[in-house]
Every structure is written in C-alpha cells, then in structure tokens.
Design a protein around this motif. Structure first.
Motif, PDB file in Angstrom:
ATOM      1  N   SER A 289      -2.906 -14.893  -3.325  1.00 33.95           N
ATOM      2  CA  SER A 289      -1.468 -14.695  -3.436  1.00 33.95           C
ATOM      3  C   SER A 289      -0.765 -15.565  -2.411  1.00 33.95           C
ATOM      4  CB  SER A 289      -1.119 -13.227  -3.184  1.00 33.95           C
ATOM      5  OG  SER A 289      -1.715 -12.404  -4.143  1.00 33.95           O
ATOM      6  N   SER A 290       0.437 -15.957  -2.726  1.00 31.69           N
ATOM      7  CA  SER A 290       1.219 -16.752  -1.794  1.00 31.69           C
ATOM      8  C   SER A 290       2.210 -15.843  -1.075  1.00 31.69           C
ATOM      9  CB  SER A 290       1.908 -17.897  -2.535  1.00 31.69           C
ATOM     10  OG  SER A 290       2.614 -17.404  -3.671  1.00 31.69           O
ATOM     11  N   ARG A 291       3.443 -15.811  -1.552  1.00 31.67           N
ATOM     12  CA  ARG A 291       4.447 -14.998  -0.874  1.00 31.67           C
ATOM     13  C   ARG A 291       4.146 -13.512  -0.981  1.00 31.67           C
ATOM     14  NH1 ARG A 291      10.146 -16.770  -3.010  1.00 31.67           N
ATOM     15  NH2 ARG A 291      10.805 -15.391  -1.325  1.00 31.67           N
ATOM     16  N   ALA A 292       3.562 -13.096  -2.069  1.00 35.08           N
ATOM     17  CA  ALA A 292       3.249 -11.674  -2.242  1.00 35.08           C
ATOM     18  C   ALA A 292       2.006 -11.256  -1.478  1.00 35.08           C
ATOM     19  CB  ALA A 292       3.057 -11.358  -3.728  1.00 35.08           C
ATOM     20  N   ASN A 293       1.294 -12.224  -0.891  1.00 36.37           N
ATOM     21  CA  ASN A 293       0.049 -11.919  -0.206  1.00 36.37           C
ATOM     22  C   ASN A 293       0.274 -10.978   0.973  1.00 36.37           C
ATOM     23  OD1 ASN A 293      -2.819 -12.321   0.239  1.00 36.37           O
ATOM     24  ND2 ASN A 293      -2.228 -13.440   2.072  1.00 36.37           N
ATOM     25  N   ALA A 294       1.437 -11.073   1.613  1.00 33.87           N
ATOM     26  CA  ALA A 294       1.714 -10.227   2.762  1.00 33.87           C
ATOM     27  C   ALA A 294       1.707  -8.757   2.387  1.00 33.87           C
ATOM     28  CB  ALA A 294       3.058 -10.605   3.378  1.00 33.87           C
TER      29      ALA A 294
ATOM     30  N   GLY B 163      -4.290 -15.519 -12.814  1.00 32.70           N
ATOM     31  CA  GLY B 163      -3.084 -14.784 -13.143  1.00 32.70           C
ATOM     32  C   GLY B 163      -2.780 -13.645 -12.187  1.00 32.70           C
ATOM     33  N   ILE B 164      -3.697 -13.350 -11.270  1.00 31.69           N
ATOM     34  CA  ILE B 164      -3.524 -12.214 -10.364  1.00 31.69           C
ATOM     35  C   ILE B 164      -2.360 -12.444  -9.401  1.00 31.69           C
ATOM     36  CG2 ILE B 164      -4.643 -10.725  -8.665  1.00 31.69           C
ATOM     37  CD1 ILE B 164      -5.742 -10.657 -11.585  1.00 31.69           C
ATOM     38  N   ASP B 165      -2.247 -13.667  -8.904  1.00 29.96           N
ATOM     39  CA  ASP B 165      -1.153 -13.997  -7.998  1.00 29.96           C
ATOM     40  C   ASP B 165       0.193 -13.775  -8.676  1.00 29.96           C
ATOM     41  OD1 ASP B 165      -0.087 -15.288  -5.509  1.00 29.96           O
ATOM     42  OD2 ASP B 165       0.615 -16.764  -6.960  1.00 29.96           O
ATOM     43  N   GLU B 166       0.291 -14.153  -9.957  1.00 33.23           N
ATOM     44  CA  GLU B 166       1.540 -13.976 -10.690  1.00 33.23           C
ATOM     45  C   GLU B 166       1.865 -12.499 -10.888  1.00 33.23           C
ATOM     46  OE1 GLU B 166       3.746 -16.311 -11.483  1.00 33.23           O
ATOM     47  OE2 GLU B 166       2.412 -17.595 -10.309  1.00 33.23           O
ATOM     48  N   VAL B 167       0.851 -11.686 -11.134  1.00 31.51           N
ATOM     49  CA  VAL B 167       1.082 -10.247 -11.290  1.00 31.51           C
ATOM     50  C   VAL B 167       1.570  -9.652  -9.975  1.00 31.51           C
ATOM     51  CG1 VAL B 167       0.017  -8.009 -11.802  1.00 31.51           C
ATOM     52  CG2 VAL B 167      -0.613 -10.028 -13.144  1.00 31.51           C
ATOM     53  N   ARG B 168       0.940 -10.051  -8.870  1.00 27.55           N
ATOM     54  CA  ARG B 168       1.364  -9.546  -7.560  1.00 27.55           C
ATOM     55  C   ARG B 168       2.808  -9.916  -7.259  1.00 27.55           C
ATOM     56  NH1 ARG B 168      -4.071 -11.328  -4.172  1.00 27.55           N
ATOM     57  NH2 ARG B 168      -5.324  -9.488  -4.676  1.00 27.55           N
ATOM     58  N   LYS B 169       3.164 -11.157  -7.535  1.00 30.47           N
ATOM     59  CA  LYS B 169       4.541 -11.583  -7.276  1.00 30.47           C
ATOM     60  C   LYS B 169       5.514 -10.829  -8.177  1.00 30.47           C
ATOM     61  CE  LYS B 169       3.607 -16.096  -7.459  1.00 30.47           C
ATOM     62  NZ  LYS B 169       3.819 -17.560  -7.414  1.00 30.47           N
ATOM     63  N   SER B 170       5.121 -10.599  -9.409  1.00 34.68           N
ATOM     64  CA  SER B 170       5.984  -9.865 -10.333  1.00 34.68           C
ATOM     65  C   SER B 170       6.213  -8.439  -9.846  1.00 34.68           C
ATOM     66  CB  SER B 170       5.354  -9.856 -11.731  1.00 34.68           C
ATOM     67  OG  SER B 170       6.093  -9.045 -12.608  1.00 34.68           O
ATOM     68  N   ILE B 171       5.149  -7.773  -9.410  1.00 34.41           N
ATOM     69  CA  ILE B 171       5.267  -6.407  -8.896  1.00 34.41           C
ATOM     70  C   ILE B 171       6.160  -6.369  -7.664  1.00 34.41           C
ATOM     71  CG2 ILE B 171       3.995  -4.525  -7.797  1.00 34.41           C
ATOM     72  CD1 ILE B 171       1.625  -5.198  -9.621  1.00 34.41           C
ATOM     73  N   SER B 172       5.943  -7.319  -6.747  1.00 35.75           N
ATOM     74  CA  SER B 172       6.736  -7.359  -5.514  1.00 35.75           C
ATOM     75  C   SER B 172       8.215  -7.588  -5.811  1.00 35.75           C
ATOM     76  CB  SER B 172       6.206  -8.478  -4.603  1.00 35.75           C
ATOM     77  OG  SER B 172       4.840  -8.266  -4.289  1.00 35.75           O
ATOM     78  N   HIS B 173       8.480  -8.453  -6.783  1.00 31.06           N
ATOM     79  CA  HIS B 173       9.861  -8.735  -7.161  1.00 31.06           C
ATOM     80  C   HIS B 173      10.488  -7.510  -7.833  1.00 31.06           C
ATOM     81  CE1 HIS B 173      13.373 -10.893  -8.671  1.00 31.06           C
ATOM     82  NE2 HIS B 173      13.103 -10.407  -9.870  1.00 31.06           N
ATOM     83  N   ALA B 174       9.745  -6.875  -8.727  1.00 32.03           N
ATOM     84  CA  ALA B 174      10.277  -5.705  -9.429  1.00 32.03           C
ATOM     85  C   ALA B 174      10.640  -4.587  -8.471  1.00 32.03           C
ATOM     86  CB  ALA B 174       9.248  -5.207 -10.453  1.00 32.03           C
ATOM     87  N   CYS B 175       9.840  -4.445  -7.416  1.00 31.08           N
ATOM     88  CA  CYS B 175      10.053  -3.364  -6.443  1.00 31.08           C
ATOM     89  C   CYS B 175      11.079  -3.726  -5.377  1.00 31.08           C
ATOM     90  CB  CYS B 175       8.727  -2.982  -5.788  1.00 31.08           C
ATOM     91  SG  CYS B 175       7.553  -2.186  -6.915  1.00 31.08           S
TER      92      CYS B 175
ATOM     93  N   ILE C 162      10.894  -6.077  -3.102  1.00 35.45           N
ATOM     94  CA  ILE C 162      10.323  -6.525  -1.834  1.00 35.45           C
ATOM     95  C   ILE C 162      10.461  -8.023  -1.686  1.00 35.45           C
ATOM     96  CG2 ILE C 162       8.205  -6.606  -0.464  1.00 35.45           C
ATOM     97  CD1 ILE C 162       7.372  -4.021  -1.893  1.00 35.45           C
ATOM     98  N   LEU C 163      10.340  -8.761  -2.789  1.00 36.66           N
ATOM     99  CA  LEU C 163      10.599 -10.195  -2.815  1.00 36.66           C
ATOM    100  C   LEU C 163      11.895 -10.445  -3.551  1.00 36.66           C
ATOM    101  CD1 LEU C 163       7.122 -11.815  -3.581  1.00 36.66           C
ATOM    102  CD2 LEU C 163       8.240 -11.595  -1.383  1.00 36.66           C
ATOM    103  N   PRO C 164      12.671 -11.452  -3.142  1.00 31.42           N
ATOM    104  CA  PRO C 164      13.942 -11.738  -3.829  1.00 31.42           C
ATOM    105  C   PRO C 164      13.706 -12.300  -5.213  1.00 31.42           C
ATOM    106  CG  PRO C 164      13.464 -13.383  -2.153  1.00 31.42           C
ATOM    107  CD  PRO C 164      12.423 -12.322  -1.994  1.00 31.42           C
TER     108      PRO C 164
END
Length: 247
Positions: free
Chosen positions: A33-38, A231-243, A245-247
């Motif tokens: 994961s990139s930005r969602a890795n945190a 595709g896991i990184d994309e799922v993580r970013k999607s979850i973080s954005h939906a919640c 946590i990410l803009p």
C-alpha cells in the motif's frame, strides 16, 4: 513460486494493474500500500471484535467508521479480507460455501482503531433468509456505515443473485431515506481468467453499471494462495477514502 512471476506480470498488464511489489519477511511477494499503508501497516493490531447474529446485538458495537463486504457464497470474501487487513489467518477460509453465518466485525489499526471491516454471510443457494434479514437491517440502520463492497467472481461473471443484490443496493442508494453509504464492486479471482480475460472483465463491468448506475468503478483483484496478489492496494485506498481517513 518465482517461476510463475512472468505469468502474473502478464495478467497485471492485461488488466492495466501494475502495483509496486516487495518481498515480504516470509519470502513471498506482496502488494504494498502507498498512502493507505499507514492505516493497514500494523497488521498485528488488527482484531476480531464480535460476531453478530441478531439485530439487538448491533447496538452494542459502534464508534468507528465501517465498511461491509458482501458477495455470493464462496466468492473469496475471507481470502480478500485477509489480504487487505494483512493477516493470513484472521478470517477463516474454507472451500465449503456458507461458513460465514454472522456479521463479523474486525478492527483495523492500533487501539482504539481507525476503522472497522465487516464480513457478512454469503448470499445465493447457500444463503438463508435470516442472514438476509440481518444484513438488510444493518444496511438500513447503521449510521457509521460508509461503503458497501459487493464481490463478483471474475471466473463466473455476474449471476442472477449478484444482479438482484446489486439492484437492491442501487435502489437503496437512490431512495429518499437518507442513505449515506456508497457502493463499490470488487472483482475477485482475476488470476483464474485465460487469454480472453480482458473481454470477460469488460463484460462484468458493463453488467455492473447496467444493473447499478450508482456503483463506483470496480476494483480488479486476485488473492491466490501461492503467487502474487494484486488490487489489494486499491482496495485499501478505497476503504480509507470511504471512511474519510484519506481525502
């Protein structure tokens, strides 16, 4: 395992998904994961919170933003969520359909946590009416629910039950009852596709949009027991954005 890497890379190129890869401590290749890795990096802190089998117990849980994952029985929900959360054995995986019979809540992030992922019972031939009633109640009353993810098998395409579920979720979003969650599809097991995989994916995407115009663009994933997940990184970013946590 490394001998299969060129084949997996070809699959990634076919779907235009080329994530950054890294060798994990176990020697296996993983998507990073990139930005969602945190949010997901501390996999050991992920924790099973509760299994809820009745409406009354739902009120005992709450506080963190939630996403819920639904799909036909044996579509690969547990394998996907284990990969997303970063724990191979947090969710029990089985070849036998219908093993998940409750709403299972998993906290992500160090205590007190950042978000909650909810695994729901599978629908279809192995489903039960009472599971559907609980799921519908959860969708209709859960204020902290941010997004519903529906899993579609790449190998089998969209079934009649998938279409019915998608249509129902789409109708709830378009209703005037104040629904605040969004909908997104995740296409699983893309590694099972052959040389015409891109055409099959295109057809599934078209079927999804035709059935549920409010559904966000699907994420293409694969979580093989041996080999490279993608595709896991994309799922993580999607979850973080939906919640939120990410803009």
């Amino acid at each position: 395992m490394l001998a299969s890497t060129p084949n997996v890379t070809a699959i990634l190129r076919a779907f235009h998904v080329l994530p950054t890869l890294q060798t994990g401590s176990s020697g296996s290749w993983r998507c990073i994961s990139s930005r969602a890795n945190a949010i997901f990096k501390d996999a050991k802190s992920a924790e099973f919170l509760a299994a809820v089998g009745d409406e009354e117990s739902l009120s005992l849980l709450g506080g963190l933003p939630e996403v819920v994952v639904t799909g036909r029985a044996n579509v690969g929900k547990s394998s996907l969520l284990n990969s997303v959360i970063g724990r191979r054995d947090l969710l029990f995986t089985s070849k036998k359909a219908g093993r998940t019979q409750t709403l299972n809540f998993f906290r992500v992030g160090s205590h007190p946590g950042r978000l909650v992922v909810v695994d729901s019972p599978g629908y279809g031939a192995r489903g039960r009416p009472e599971w559907g009633a609980l799921f519908n109640h959860y969708l209709g009353t859960r204020k902290q629910l941010c997004r519903v993810y529906i899993l579609i098998s790449a190998a089998h395409g969209m079934s009649a039950t998938d279409e019915a579920m998608l249509s129902s979720l789409n109708a709830q979003i378009q209703s005037l009852d104040g629904t605040c969650w969004t909908l997104q599809a995740i296409i699983t097991r893309a590694d099972a596709l052959k040389t015409n995989g891109r055409a099959q994916i295109n057809q599934i995407e078209q079927d999804i949009f035709r059935t549920a115009p409010t559904c966000l663009p699907p994420i293409i994933t694969s979580c093989p027991s041996k080999g490279i997940p993608f595709g896991i990184d994309e799922v993580r970013k999607s979850i973080s954005h939906a919640c939120g946590i990410l803009p």
